[in-house]
Motif scaffolding. Structure first.
Motif, PDB file in Angstrom:
ATOM      1  N   VAL A  22      41.719  33.952  40.605  1.00 36.15           N
ATOM      2  CA  VAL A  22      41.651  34.487  41.947  1.00 36.15           C
ATOM      3  C   VAL A  22      40.518  35.381  42.191  1.00 36.15           C
ATOM      4  N   ALA A  23      40.218  36.290  41.074  1.00 32.94           N
ATOM      5  CA  ALA A  23      38.819  37.039  41.541  1.00 32.94           C
ATOM      6  C   ALA A  23      37.616  36.163  41.437  1.00 32.94           C
ATOM      7  N   GLY A  24      37.570  35.277  40.667  1.00 34.02           N
ATOM      8  CA  GLY A  24      36.478  34.309  40.652  1.00 34.02           C
ATOM      9  C   GLY A  24      36.207  33.497  41.994  1.00 34.02           C
ATOM     10  N   ALA A  25      37.391  32.946  42.556  1.00 31.57           N
ATOM     11  CA  ALA A  25      37.332  32.503  43.773  1.00 31.57           C
ATOM     12  C   ALA A  25      36.797  33.295  44.976  1.00 31.57           C
ATOM     13  N   ILE A  26      37.421  34.411  44.989  1.00 28.46           N
ATOM     14  CA  ILE A  26      37.083  35.477  46.071  1.00 28.46           C
ATOM     15  C   ILE A  26      35.697  35.921  45.983  1.00 28.46           C
ATOM     16  N   ALA A  27      35.295  36.169  44.714  1.00 31.74           N
ATOM     17  CA  ALA A  27      33.736  36.590  44.422  1.00 31.74           C
ATOM     18  C   ALA A  27      32.892  35.443  44.783  1.00 31.74           C
ATOM     19  N   SER A  28      33.146  34.330  44.752  1.00 28.66           N
ATOM     20  CA  SER A  28      32.201  33.110  45.167  1.00 28.66           C
ATOM     21  C   SER A  28      32.881  32.616  46.399  1.00 28.66           C
ATOM     22  N   ARG A  29      33.339  33.526  47.250  1.00 31.05           N
ATOM     23  CA  ARG A  29      33.799  33.225  48.782  1.00 31.05           C
ATOM     24  C   ARG A  29      34.330  31.802  48.939  1.00 31.05           C
ATOM     25  N   ASP A  30      35.050  31.315  47.796  1.00 33.52           N
ATOM     26  CA  ASP A  30      35.578  30.027  47.868  1.00 33.52           C
ATOM     27  C   ASP A  30      37.098  30.374  48.292  1.00 33.52           C
ATOM     28  N   TYR A  31      37.607  30.313  49.446  1.00 34.75           N
ATOM     29  CA  TYR A  31      38.917  30.639  50.018  1.00 34.75           C
ATOM     30  C   TYR A  31      39.848  29.392  50.107  1.00 34.75           C
TER      31      TYR A  31
END
Length: 140
Positions: A22-31
């Motif tokens: 989840v953190a990796g997706a959020i950090a890369s703005r992949d929602y």
């Protein structure tokens, strides 16, 4: 650090946690919901949330630069995804130096998990030039 074709980089085990996904997706703005919402991921046919490509890309780059040190500069990371990284699994990254050309090094990287091969790719980086040894000084 010097590198030669055929050199093997020690493996790196990465625990795939829900927080990492989840953190990796959020950090890369992949929602996309498949990266943070387990129920919606299941409705879309996945057994759980799974890691996005940008997180994998970052982990591959980290693996190589951790080995070659802080002065190594990534020039290109080219990866292809395979089996998904799900929470609760472990991905093991392995790497082998394919070519060297002066300070430029190309490393083949593979990442496997319990499902299969998660990532394959190559990383091109530049290593700092090592200083030439000083010739012995003549006594005066």
């Amino acid at each position: 650090m010097r590198a030669g074709a055929g050199d093997v980089i020690p493996p790196l085990e990465i625990e795939i946690t829900r927080t990492l996904v989840v953190a990796g997706a959020i950090a890369s703005r992949d929602y996309q919901d498949v990266h943070h919402d387990p129920e919606l991921a299941r409705r879309r046919g996945s057994p759980d949330v799974f890691m996005n490509i940008l997180t994998t890309n970052g982990l591959v780059g980290r693996y190589v630069t951790d080995h070659f040190g802080p002065d190594a500069v990534l020039r290109k990371v080219a990866i292809r995804l395979g089996a998904p990284n799900y929470p609760g699994d472990t991905m093991v990254l392995t790497g082998t130096v394919e070519t060297t050309d002066g300070p430029t090094v190309t490393v083949k990287v593979i990442g496997d998990n319990g499902v299969g091969r998660h990532v394959t790719g190559t990383v091109t980086l530049t290593l700092p030039l090592l200083p030439l040894p000083m010739p012995p000084r003549e006594a005066v």
